[in-house]
Design a protein around this motif. Structure first.
Motif, PDB file in Angstrom:
ATOM      1  N   LEU A   1       0.859  -1.181   0.000  1.00  0.00           N
ATOM      2  CA  LEU A   1       0.000   0.000   0.000  1.00  0.00           C
ATOM      3  C   LEU A   1       0.891   1.227   0.000  1.00  0.00           C
ATOM      4  O   LEU A   1       1.848   1.311   0.769  1.00  0.00           O
ATOM      5  CB  LEU A   1      -0.892   0.037   1.247  1.00  0.00           C
ATOM      6  CG  LEU A   1      -1.775  -1.166   1.526  1.00  0.00           C
ATOM      7  CD1 LEU A   1      -2.612  -0.914   2.778  1.00  0.00           C
ATOM      8  CD2 LEU A   1      -2.653  -1.493   0.347  1.00  0.00           C
TER       9      LEU A   1
ATOM     10  N   GLU B   1      -1.275   7.311  -3.461  1.00  0.00           N
ATOM     11  CA  GLU B   1      -1.501   7.470  -4.899  1.00  0.00           C
ATOM     12  C   GLU B   1      -0.688   8.656  -5.400  1.00  0.00           C
ATOM     13  O   GLU B   1      -0.649   9.712  -4.759  1.00  0.00           O
ATOM     14  CB  GLU B   1      -2.986   7.694  -5.187  1.00  0.00           C
ATOM     15  CG  GLU B   1      -3.284   7.844  -6.661  1.00  0.00           C
ATOM     16  CD  GLU B   1      -4.751   8.067  -6.979  1.00  0.00           C
ATOM     17  OE1 GLU B   1      -5.023   8.515  -8.109  1.00  0.00           O
ATOM     18  OE2 GLU B   1      -5.620   7.817  -6.126  1.00  0.00           O
TER      19      GLU B   1
ATOM     20  N   SER C   1      -5.372   9.131  -0.222  1.00  0.00           N
ATOM     21  CA  SER C   1      -5.750   8.316  -1.366  1.00  0.00           C
ATOM     22  C   SER C   1      -4.584   7.381  -1.647  1.00  0.00           C
ATOM     23  O   SER C   1      -3.440   7.817  -1.773  1.00  0.00           O
ATOM     24  CB  SER C   1      -6.059   9.202  -2.565  1.00  0.00           C
ATOM     25  OG  SER C   1      -7.164  10.046  -2.264  1.00  0.00           O
ATOM     26  N   GLN C   2      -4.884   6.070  -1.712  1.00  0.00           N
ATOM     27  CA  GLN C   2      -3.822   5.081  -1.802  1.00  0.00           C
ATOM     28  C   GLN C   2      -4.064   4.089  -2.931  1.00  0.00           C
ATOM     29  O   GLN C   2      -5.196   3.902  -3.371  1.00  0.00           O
ATOM     30  CB  GLN C   2      -3.740   4.290  -0.498  1.00  0.00           C
ATOM     31  CG  GLN C   2      -3.351   5.134   0.696  1.00  0.00           C
ATOM     32  CD  GLN C   2      -3.116   4.268   1.901  1.00  0.00           C
ATOM     33  OE1 GLN C   2      -2.134   3.512   1.929  1.00  0.00           O
ATOM     34  NE2 GLN C   2      -3.995   4.343   2.876  1.00  0.00           N
TER      35      GLN C   2
ATOM     36  N   ALA D   1      -2.860  -0.032  -4.075  1.00  0.00           N
ATOM     37  CA  ALA D   1      -2.289  -1.300  -3.626  1.00  0.00           C
ATOM     38  C   ALA D   1      -1.744  -1.994  -4.866  1.00  0.00           C
ATOM     39  O   ALA D   1      -2.466  -2.151  -5.857  1.00  0.00           O
ATOM     40  CB  ALA D   1      -3.362  -2.149  -2.959  1.00  0.00           C
TER      41      ALA D   1
ATOM     42  N   ALA E   1      -7.503   0.378  -4.976  1.00  0.00           N
ATOM     43  CA  ALA E   1      -7.320   1.826  -4.792  1.00  0.00           C
ATOM     44  C   ALA E   1      -8.422   2.366  -3.904  1.00  0.00           C
ATOM     45  O   ALA E   1      -9.532   1.829  -3.856  1.00  0.00           O
ATOM     46  CB  ALA E   1      -7.338   2.534  -6.141  1.00  0.00           C
ATOM     47  N   ILE E   2      -8.104   3.434  -3.208  1.00  0.00           N
ATOM     48  CA  ILE E   2      -9.067   4.147  -2.377  1.00  0.00           C
ATOM     49  C   ILE E   2      -8.760   5.632  -2.487  1.00  0.00           C
ATOM     50  O   ILE E   2      -7.587   6.019  -2.589  1.00  0.00           O
ATOM     51  CB  ILE E   2      -9.004   3.673  -0.905  1.00  0.00           C
ATOM     52  CG1 ILE E   2     -10.148   4.276  -0.082  1.00  0.00           C
ATOM     53  CG2 ILE E   2      -7.654   3.987  -0.280  1.00  0.00           C
ATOM     54  CD1 ILE E   2     -10.288   3.652   1.301  1.00  0.00           C
TER      55      ILE E   2
ATOM     56  N   VAL F   1     -13.648   3.090  -3.290  1.00  0.00           N
ATOM     57  CA  VAL F   1     -12.660   2.066  -2.962  1.00  0.00           C
ATOM     58  C   VAL F   1     -12.969   0.879  -3.862  1.00  0.00           C
ATOM     59  O   VAL F   1     -14.125   0.508  -4.032  1.00  0.00           O
ATOM     60  CB  VAL F   1     -12.683   1.690  -1.465  1.00  0.00           C
ATOM     61  CG1 VAL F   1     -14.034   1.195  -1.010  1.00  0.00           C
ATOM     62  CG2 VAL F   1     -11.604   0.677  -1.135  1.00  0.00           C
TER      63      VAL F   1
ATOM     64  N   VAL G   1     -11.276  -3.006  -5.535  1.00  0.00           N
ATOM     65  CA  VAL G   1     -10.272  -4.061  -5.583  1.00  0.00           C
ATOM     66  C   VAL G   1     -10.463  -4.807  -6.902  1.00  0.00           C
ATOM     67  O   VAL G   1     -11.593  -5.158  -7.266  1.00  0.00           O
ATOM     68  CB  VAL G   1     -10.423  -5.020  -4.386  1.00  0.00           C
ATOM     69  CG1 VAL G   1      -9.471  -6.200  -4.505  1.00  0.00           C
ATOM     70  CG2 VAL G   1     -10.192  -4.271  -3.079  1.00  0.00           C
TER      71      VAL G   1
ATOM     72  N   LEU H   1      -7.050  -1.413   2.795  1.00  0.00           N
ATOM     73  CA  LEU H   1      -7.009  -0.039   2.277  1.00  0.00           C
ATOM     74  C   LEU H   1      -7.806   0.903   3.173  1.00  0.00           C
ATOM     75  O   LEU H   1      -7.357   2.007   3.484  1.00  0.00           O
ATOM     76  CB  LEU H   1      -7.556   0.008   0.852  1.00  0.00           C
ATOM     77  CG  LEU H   1      -6.637  -0.480  -0.254  1.00  0.00           C
ATOM     78  CD1 LEU H   1      -7.418  -0.761  -1.533  1.00  0.00           C
ATOM     79  CD2 LEU H   1      -5.533   0.531  -0.516  1.00  0.00           C
TER      80      LEU H   1
ATOM     81  N   ASP I   1      -6.043   1.247   6.806  1.00  0.00           N
ATOM     82  CA  ASP I   1      -4.782   1.981   6.734  1.00  0.00           C
ATOM     83  C   ASP I   1      -5.028   3.466   6.460  1.00  0.00           C
ATOM     84  O   ASP I   1      -4.430   4.332   7.098  1.00  0.00           O
ATOM     85  CB  ASP I   1      -3.883   1.375   5.650  1.00  0.00           C
ATOM     86  CG  ASP I   1      -2.493   1.965   5.670  1.00  0.00           C
ATOM     87  OD1 ASP I   1      -1.754   1.710   6.644  1.00  0.00           O
ATOM     88  OD2 ASP I   1      -2.147   2.694   4.713  1.00  0.00           O
ATOM     89  N   SER I   2      -5.907   3.759   5.524  1.00  0.00           N
ATOM     90  CA  SER I   2      -6.143   5.163   5.184  1.00  0.00           C
ATOM     91  C   SER I   2      -6.907   5.893   6.288  1.00  0.00           C
ATOM     92  O   SER I   2      -6.667   7.080   6.521  1.00  0.00           O
ATOM     93  CB  SER I   2      -6.843   5.287   3.837  1.00  0.00           C
ATOM     94  OG  SER I   2      -8.054   4.576   3.833  1.00  0.00           O
TER      95      SER I   2
END
Length: 169
Positions: free
Chosen positions: A4, A7, A46-47, A49, A59-60, A80, A82, A95, A98-99
């Motif tokens: 992770l 972004e 915003s992340q 994976a 992504a989120i 979000v 997957v 995601l 963690d965010s």
């Protein structure tokens, strides 16, 4: 192994392609997209994976919004997603958790989303009363999470597009 990380601007089109794959056509017609127009996602929250081959697995994104006449700041979680080849592995939950932890560390006090309560309740989200997303939104799908205790107390009104700097609240 999934990594992770925040972004980056160069991830944008790949993330958009993932959202196109995972969500129904016309997703950008939803009211939450009107709140995102001309507003950048919150940096660092915003992340993406990526798997060991560097392929995007999830992504989120988070967007700043304000609520009501008092302009209470909040984070709007979503979307979000997957990739279908990684669904069922707990990546979406990773995601989200963690965010949300990063949002709390950065001083944000409340998060809202439009989603399915049976899924999001495991992360602490509950239905919000008195907080109205622009139509057409089913009010039963408007959920909130307190990153700071009682941060949703007394918050009422329409969810509005962000204006100003991305200051937590």
């Amino acid at each position: 192994m999934i990594e992770l990380k925040a972004e980056q601007p160069e991830d944008r089109w790949e993330v958009e392609a993932l959202y196109d794959l995972c969500f129904a056509p016309g997703r950008e017609a939803l009211s939450s997209y009107r709140l995102r127009e001309a507003v950048p996602p919150v940096n660092g929250l915003s992340q993406v994976a990526r798997d060991e081959g560097g392929i995007l697995a999830g992504a989120i994104r988070f967007w700043p919004v304000r609520i009501g006449d008092a302009a209470w700041p909040a984070l709007l979680l979503g979307p979000v997603a997957v990739h279908p080849t990684h669904q069922g592995e707990g990546l979406g939950g990773a995601l989200i958790r963690d965010s949300l932890a990063k949002a709390a560390e950065r001083g944000w006090s409340r998060v809202l989303l439009v989603g399915d309560a049976p899924y999001y309740v495991r992360f602490g989200f509950t239905p919000l009363c008195g907080v109205d997303m622009p139509p057409p939104t089913n009010p039963d799908r408007v959920l909130g999470l307190e990153l700071v205790p009682e941060s949703w107390a007394n918050v009422r009104g329409q969810v509005l597009r962000w204006s100003g700097s991305q200051t937590p609240g």
